[in-house]
Design a protein around this motif. Structure first.
Motif, PDB file in Angstrom:
ATOM      1  N   ASN A  55       0.865  -1.188   0.000  1.00  0.00           N
ATOM      2  CA  ASN A  55       0.000   0.000   0.000  1.00  0.00           C
ATOM      3  C   ASN A  55       0.897   1.233   0.000  1.00  0.00           C
ATOM      4  OD1 ASN A  55       0.425   0.756   2.962  1.00  0.00           O
ATOM      5  ND2 ASN A  55      -0.432  -1.304   3.149  1.00  0.00           N
ATOM      6  N   ALA A  56       0.313   2.400  -0.248  1.00  0.00           N
ATOM      7  CA  ALA A  56       1.140   3.614  -0.345  1.00  0.00           C
ATOM      8  C   ALA A  56       1.724   4.002   1.009  1.00  0.00           C
ATOM      9  CB  ALA A  56       0.314   4.771  -0.915  1.00  0.00           C
ATOM     10  N   THR A  57       1.018   3.674   2.093  1.00  0.00           N
ATOM     11  CA  THR A  57       1.544   3.973   3.423  1.00  0.00           C
ATOM     12  C   THR A  57       2.858   3.223   3.644  1.00  0.00           C
ATOM     13  OG1 THR A  57      -0.719   4.234   4.191  1.00  0.00           O
ATOM     14  CG2 THR A  57       0.962   3.965   5.888  1.00  0.00           C
ATOM     15  N   LEU A  60       5.481   4.943   1.573  1.00  0.00           N
ATOM     16  CA  LEU A  60       5.994   6.163   2.221  1.00  0.00           C
ATOM     17  C   LEU A  60       6.966   5.788   3.337  1.00  0.00           C
ATOM     18  CD1 LEU A  60       2.649   8.181   2.389  1.00  0.00           C
ATOM     19  CD2 LEU A  60       4.706   8.916   1.162  1.00  0.00           C
ATOM     20  N   VAL A 133       2.523  16.967  -1.259  1.00  0.00           N
ATOM     21  CA  VAL A 133       1.393  16.097  -1.628  1.00  0.00           C
ATOM     22  C   VAL A 133       0.730  16.691  -2.868  1.00  0.00           C
ATOM     23  CG1 VAL A 133      -0.822  15.156  -0.841  1.00  0.00           C
ATOM     24  CG2 VAL A 133       1.045  15.514   0.803  1.00  0.00           C
ATOM     25  N   ASP A 159       4.424  12.719  -2.287  1.00  0.00           N
ATOM     26  CA  ASP A 159       3.263  11.858  -2.052  1.00  0.00           C
ATOM     27  C   ASP A 159       2.308  12.078  -3.224  1.00  0.00           C
ATOM     28  OD1 ASP A 159       0.980  10.518  -1.347  1.00  0.00           O
ATOM     29  OD2 ASP A 159       1.022  11.132   0.764  1.00  0.00           O
ATOM     30  N   HIS A 186      -4.981   2.141  -3.867  1.00  0.00           N
ATOM     31  CA  HIS A 186      -6.201   1.877  -3.092  1.00  0.00           C
ATOM     32  C   HIS A 186      -7.422   2.009  -4.007  1.00  0.00           C
ATOM     33  CE1 HIS A 186      -9.509   2.648  -0.283  1.00  0.00           C
ATOM     34  NE2 HIS A 186      -8.790   1.946   0.570  1.00  0.00           N
ATOM     35  N   LYS A 189      -8.626   5.298  -5.450  1.00  0.00           N
ATOM     36  CA  LYS A 189      -7.683   6.121  -6.208  1.00  0.00           C
ATOM     37  C   LYS A 189      -7.841   5.871  -7.721  1.00  0.00           C
ATOM     38  CE  LYS A 189      -6.218   7.696  -2.235  1.00  0.00           C
ATOM     39  NZ  LYS A 189      -5.106   7.324  -1.385  1.00  0.00           N
ATOM     40  N   TYR A 331      -9.158  17.504   3.342  1.00  0.00           N
ATOM     41  CA  TYR A 331      -8.882  16.640   4.456  1.00  0.00           C
ATOM     42  C   TYR A 331      -9.041  17.386   5.763  1.00  0.00           C
ATOM     43  CZ  TYR A 331      -6.878  13.016   1.463  1.00  0.00           C
ATOM     44  OH  TYR A 331      -6.698  12.044   0.531  1.00  0.00           O
TER      45      TYR A 331
END
Ligand SMILES: *Cc1c(COP(=O)(O)O)cnc(C)c1O
Length: 387
Positions: A55-57, A60, A133, A159, A186, A189, A331
């Protein structure tokens, strides 16, 4: 109207066939489909290396580690992002701080960044890494950030979770300017593998480190070994890594989707144009287009205007949810979360992000959104706004 989500995956028959083919093959976990996907992703993004992760988390996290983020280091990011943009620095034991956003782009403000860098230099507390981001898919000001990075000596981890298909100064996002860029796969996305992510970089050493970190810090590449090679079974652990691998059936789904990226992007852009035409005359702020960059259009965010904006936003949000329209808010400024408040952040510290947050509503946007449903969304919005 049945429930309209703010975002939704587009799964074609070809996508399903691609996944089934892997399910019938030898490999389920990371194997040839991951390699094929990485090659295709790197090519699309005009980059030497693409490393697929769970996953992107996770992407990162290991990108921070590969860029030497550790205890004692300082990472700056945008408060207008998903939590992972900041959490990744804390996973590495580093400190995190934020740079306020530009009220038009909603990305890190260059003016705020320059000011903060000057103050940080005077205080002897320059950042080691900046994580800009690409909010909603709109590329951040990477060229100017690269200039500042070279001047002040920090690295850049972009990001780009929202930005598959976006381009900046004529080149795909992830191809230049940043030391590494992270994309999310995800389901909400642009292109999906269910859960998944990709890290791109032009730096072969960084790519090798990312590959090790995604799989327990292990290498089987003999040229990377320290000391003697015990035999054909031998591998070495070089770093403290993780199991952040993507599976082959997920990679097959993402690769199939990536193959129709331009189609998916065009469908999003058609929805954006339609919204903008329908909303133009209303007392709202709508997203701005830029000449030097193309957004991936992950989100379509409107901002309620005027003195009672915050109250009006709540009213509109509730009215639309009551009508089964899955509006959302992107957000909640990261520094306002209880966890970040415990770290010492305070409300009012990043006023542009907070002001924007108090007025924003994300409207449904995904490739299969029909004009008819869009018109319904806008009708409900108008009723709530003008009531
Ligand atoms: C979605 C998202 C992430 C995390 O992506 P996952 O693949 O869900 O881990 C990180 N940053 C931003 C800006 C995101 O939108």
């Amino acid at each position: 109207m049945s429930f309209v989500p703010y975002s939704r995956q587009t799964i074609s028959d070809d996508d399903i066939t691609a996944v089934i083919n892997v399910l019938r093959s030898e490999f389920l976990t990371q194997g040839p489909a991951v390699e094929d996907f990485e090659r295709a992703f790197a090519q699309k993004h005009q980059t030497q290396h693409a490393v697929a992760v769970s996953n992107a988390t996770a992407g990162l996290h290991i990108a921070c580690l590969a860029l030497d983020i550790a205890p004692g280091k300082l990472v700056w990011t945008s408060p207008n992002s998903f939590l992972a943009s900041a959490n990744c620095a804390l996973y590495c034991g580093a400190s995190v701080d934020f740079v306020d956003i530009d009220p038009v782009t909603k990305n890190i403000s260059l003016v705020a960044l320059e000011e903060k860098l000057r103050a940080a230099e005077a205080a002897g507390k320059l950042p080691d890494l900046l994580i800009p981001v690409d909010f909603a898919g709109l590329p951040a000001d990477l060229r100017e950030m690269r200039g500042l990075a070279d001047q002040y000596g920090f690295k850049i981890l972009e990001d780009a979770s929202h930005a598959i298909g976006a381009s900046y100064l004529g080149a795909p996002v992830g191809s230049q300017w940043a030391d590494a860029s992270v994309f999310s796969l995800h389901a909400v996305k642009i292109v999906t593998s269910g859960e998944g992510g990709v890290v791109t970089t032009q730096d072969p050493k960084l790519a090798a480190r990312l590959r090790r970190l995604r799989s327990h810090g292990i290498t089987r590449n003999k040229s990377e070994f320290a000391g003697k090679d015990d035999g054909p079974w031998y591998y070495q652990q070089m770093d403290l890594g993780f199991n952040y691998r993507l599976t082959d059936f997920q990679a097959a789904l993402a690769a199939s989707q990536l193959g129709r990226l331009s189609q998916l992007h065009e469908a999003r852009m058609a929805c954006v144009e339609r919204y903008s035409a329908l909303l133009e005359t209303l007392p709202l702020k709508i997203p701005v287009h830029f000449k030097d960059r193309v957004s991936a259009w992950h989100l379509y965010v409107i901002e309620v205007d005027g003195p009672d904006a915050e109250k009006k936003r709540l009213k509109i949000f509730n009215a639309m949810r009551d009508s089964h329209i899955g509006v959302n808010v992107h957000y909640i400024p990261i520094h306002t979360q209880p966890f970040y408040q415990r770290l010492g952040f305070r409300r009012g510290q990043f006023p542009n992000a907070e002001m924007y947050y108090s007025r924003a509503i994300s409207l449904p946007l995904f490739p299969e959104l029909t004009f008819e449903v869009q018109s319904g969304v806008v009708e409900k919005l108008k009723m709530a706004l003008l009531a």
